[in-house]
Design a protein around this motif. Sequence first.
Motif: not given
Length: 226
Positions: A88-102
């Motif tokens: 779950t933490e990895n998914e949250i981190s991945q989503e945060s990274n995706n949002a930051t990249s977007a």
Amino acid sequence: DICRVSSVVVPSKIDNGNGIMNDCDDGENGDDSSNADSDDEEKKENDSSSSSSSSSDSDEDSSDIESDNDNDSDDDNDTSIIRTTTKTENEISQESNNATSATNLKNRQTRIRIQCYNCLSSLLLQFASSNNALLSSFNFTPYAPRLWSTLSPALTLLPESAIHATRVPHLLHLLESVTCHSNLIRLLEEKGGDDVITAVLNCLDSVTKPAVINLVFEFIDNLLTN
């Protein structure tokens, strides 16, 4: 024959009155048999106690095994919980990274778009206001349809963004520069030019900031003057 027991002379055979001599060591045999019986009972008791202890030991071993199994299952559950939490933490981190990249991509696109508006505005004004007759007479009208079709999505969003903007949008600066020279105003006479004028006029609203209102008035004044 005689035997000596405890310093007492006892005949080895006794007449039973029928003329038959019986051995006199029946008592010893009885004692031996009773001793054997008691030994057997003690052996049985020992065996039963041994079996009881063995069964208790086996029960303890089985309870220990069950406890170990329970501990193993608890460890497995804890491991699965940790894995789930980590996932779950990895998914949250991945989503945060995706949002930051977007967000970074959107910001880069915005900066590139602004640079394009500024460069295009400078280019049009440079040719239109040039002292060189050849440059000042350059005809941009063949490129007008493609220019306005390219800017069409931005023109649709211009009124809403300009009404709530604290600074003048760069696209509005570009459109105002088109009205600065008579040669450039011809661009508005081509296909899509009417949409440009409509979009600029729709930037006027009761909440529009003064800087935007002033630029819209300059756009209108240039159209009337040039």
